[in-house]
Scaffold this active site. Structure first.
Site, short mmCIF file in Angstrom:
data_model
loop_
_atom_site.label_atom_id
_atom_site.label_comp_id
_atom_site.label_asym_id
_atom_site.label_seq_id
_atom_site.Cartn_x
_atom_site.Cartn_y
_atom_site.Cartn_z
N GLY A 118 45.32 -6.83 -68.25
CA GLY A 118 44.59 -6.35 -69.42
C GLY A 118 44.09 -7.49 -70.29
CB ILE A 149 45.42 -3.26 -62.01
CG1 ILE A 149 46.79 -3.65 -62.58
CG2 ILE A 149 45.47 -1.90 -61.33
CD1 ILE A 149 47.32 -2.70 -63.64
CG ASP A 173 50.91 -11.70 -66.72
OD1 ASP A 173 51.72 -11.26 -65.86
OD2 ASP A 173 50.39 -10.98 -67.59
CG HIS A 194 48.53 -8.25 -62.65
ND1 HIS A 194 47.78 -7.22 -63.17
CD2 HIS A 194 49.52 -8.50 -63.55
CE1 HIS A 194 48.28 -6.87 -64.35
NE2 HIS A 194 49.34 -7.62 -64.60
#
Length: 203
Positions: A133, A130, A110, A115
């Site tokens: 999730g 961030i 990912d 990110h």
């Protein structure tokens, strides 16, 4: 693949929730054959939710993708968010993250720029990159199992909704209601829930 086919805008779609049902232990080595299909498409009005079901002989994983601007087609709204558990949590633990955790998690494949790239994070209104999730959900299972006297390898069922981002290096509270047989949980920071509606079973 759905975005490439025009189902939604990949620049604005978000990973809304994730569920996992473990059917059998993973082999120590070898290959795994997986198939993917669209399970449901829910009409939330100004957005749509696409459920992508990934199946193998070892697990069933369902990805819920929230797509702004893709709703309003007259479909069913789908299930509501799970209600929060009542009363104080039975146990509370800590989820500690590393400053380089998002960079390490990119090794799973990912590689979304939000990110790792501060400019990409700023374009979605975040002050810095961030954490994924799914990384938050997966990482929370470790203190959760420890809090309940279980073992992460015994995980049979897992679900969580991504409510807000976690920043790499931050710490959060894991609150749990129930026991290892069937537990409800959430993950919260000083600003509120970052993961809600959590459920896990450690058999």
């Amino acid at each position: 693949a759905l975005g490439a086919l025009g189902a939604f805008d990949t620049a604005t779609a978000l990973h809304g929730s994730q569920s996992l049902e473990v059917l059998a232990p993973l082999p120590r080595s070898g290959e795994i054959a997986m198939s993917a299909r669209v399970g449901e498409v829910w009409d939330k009005g100004r957005a749509a939710v696409f459920e992508v079901v990934v199946e193998s002989e070892f697990f069933i994983a369902t990805w819920s993708l929230f797509a702004p601007g893709a709703g309003g087609f007259g479909g069913e709204r789908g299930p509501s968010a799970p209600s929060a558990p009542e009363g104080d949590a039975d146990v509370v633990g800590t989820l500690a993250t590393r400053a380089d955790q998002a960079a390490l998690y990119r090794l799973t494949g990912d590689r979304h720029h939000i990110h790792i790239d501060p400019e990409a994070a700023a374009r979605i209104g975040q002050p810095r990159p961030i954490l994924h999730g799914l990384c938050t959900l997966a990482a929370a299972t470790l203190p959760l199992a420890d809090m309940l006297g279980g073992h992460p390898a015994d995980l049979k069922t897992l679900f969580g909704r991504f409510a807000a981002p976690v920043f790499p290096g931050d710490a959060a509270q894991v609150r749990a209601w129930g026991d290892a047989v069937d537990v409800r949980f959430d993950v919260v920071t000083a600003t509120g829930a970052v993961l809600s509606g959590g459920r896990a079973v450690f058999a």
